[in-house]
Design a protein around this motif. Sequence first.
Motif, PDB file in Angstrom:
ATOM      1  N   GLY A 185       0.812  -1.203   0.000  1.00  0.00           N
ATOM      2  CA  GLY A 185       0.000   0.000   0.000  1.00  0.00           C
ATOM      3  C   GLY A 185       0.850   1.260   0.000  1.00  0.00           C
ATOM      4  N   ASP A 205       1.057  -2.272  -4.398  1.00  0.00           N
ATOM      5  CA  ASP A 205      -0.151  -1.518  -4.111  1.00  0.00           C
ATOM      6  C   ASP A 205      -1.209  -1.822  -5.158  1.00  0.00           C
ATOM      7  OD1 ASP A 205      -1.843   0.253  -2.866  1.00  0.00           O
ATOM      8  OD2 ASP A 205      -0.742   2.059  -3.395  1.00  0.00           O
ATOM      9  N   ASN A 239      -6.168   2.277  -5.742  1.00  0.00           N
ATOM     10  CA  ASN A 239      -7.399   2.444  -4.976  1.00  0.00           C
ATOM     11  C   ASN A 239      -8.253   3.595  -5.472  1.00  0.00           C
ATOM     12  OD1 ASN A 239      -7.436   0.386  -2.780  1.00  0.00           O
ATOM     13  ND2 ASN A 239      -5.418   1.255  -2.369  1.00  0.00           N
ATOM     14  N   SER A 265      -5.326   3.888   1.832  1.00  0.00           N
ATOM     15  CA  SER A 265      -6.326   3.104   1.104  1.00  0.00           C
ATOM     16  C   SER A 265      -7.696   3.764   1.216  1.00  0.00           C
ATOM     17  CB  SER A 265      -6.380   1.674   1.635  1.00  0.00           C
ATOM     18  OG  SER A 265      -6.726   1.650   3.014  1.00  0.00           O
ATOM     19  N   GLN A 293      -9.708  -6.756  -5.429  1.00  0.00           N
ATOM     20  CA  GLN A 293      -8.269  -6.533  -5.369  1.00  0.00           C
ATOM     21  C   GLN A 293      -7.555  -7.863  -5.610  1.00  0.00           C
ATOM     22  OE1 GLN A 293      -6.237  -3.570  -2.811  1.00  0.00           O
ATOM     23  NE2 GLN A 293      -7.775  -4.194  -1.320  1.00  0.00           N
TER      24      GLN A 293
END
Length: 355
Positions: A157, A171, A174, A204, A315
């Motif tokens: 992330g 990552d 998002n 996030s 995801q």
Amino acid sequence: MSVEDGRTTATLDSVARTAGVSRATASRVLTGSPRVSDDARERVLAAAASLSYVPNAAARALVTRRSDAVAFVVCEREERFFSDPFFASVLKGAHRVVAASRRQLVFAVVASDDDRERLVRFAAGGHVDAAIFLSVHAGETAPAQLRERGVPVVLVGRPPAGVTDDVPRADTDNVAGGLAAAEHVLARGRRRLGVVTGPLDMPSAEDRLEGVRRAVAAAGGAVGAPGGPAPVGEPSVAVVEGDYTTEGGRRGAAALLERVPGLDAVVAQNDLMAVGALGLLRERGIGVPDDVAVVGYDDIPLASAVEPALTTVRQPLEELGRESATLAVALAVGGVDEGRGGSVLRPRLVVRASS
């Protein structure tokens, strides 16, 4: 040979005698040194196999200066880790890569100052060669403390405020995920949107909310302040901060129903909160999706098992784990620049019955 707990165990000396080489040569073979002949390597490896020799990890670490271990650090309470399948999916992907590299994955939870102190002391003692950090909140100091002590760090992330940002990371985009969720419900004719975010000290949550804001702005609407009423205009969106738990989703949905007359869509920033919202709406006699559409995020196994099945943003969780572990293993052996940016994976909207 030596005797331990009544059993005879092979030693480096016995391997060397059986192979007909010096102790130093046997040690070089068993620590992976290239400075030995092919013949000596074959004889030592054959002797080690015949004697079921197990290297002394502590002694080997003194020679190689590596522990052959990678830490997987989750910056959350244990309750949160064990209740959300998100973490297990990322951990599964990381474990596969670390195990394939013949290393050990060491799991740690950092939820307090004591946890953090233990982790830093353990890592600084040479027990791990790299560390993967997941679910890092703003102001978390453990990644920087490990780096100061020479332990390479990888983040899963985008790094939040107050956390070192010049490290490799794996990552998901998002912003794109939040955008896809909001565009979907807007395309279904929904105009009074509510968002239940994750903790807003985590990128996030910030990024998924930014994606929703962009979708609503592009449709000519406006975004309300976190916890405030929905603004006047069509379309509109109100924002309530949650905590990525089922109960947080229930509380968020209840707050949105109270503050937003005519609420017709709930965009929850993970699937557990979306499931909590589904339960609250069902208890209130509100139909999903007829009255209120619900969208989640992650696509954990529960998303397709609830009724109605949950529309969500998928995801690639195991891939996040694999990517982060690949970076960590490379850092452990000096095979990648620590300033490398890493990779950003693309999420995908999965449409089911809840919208």
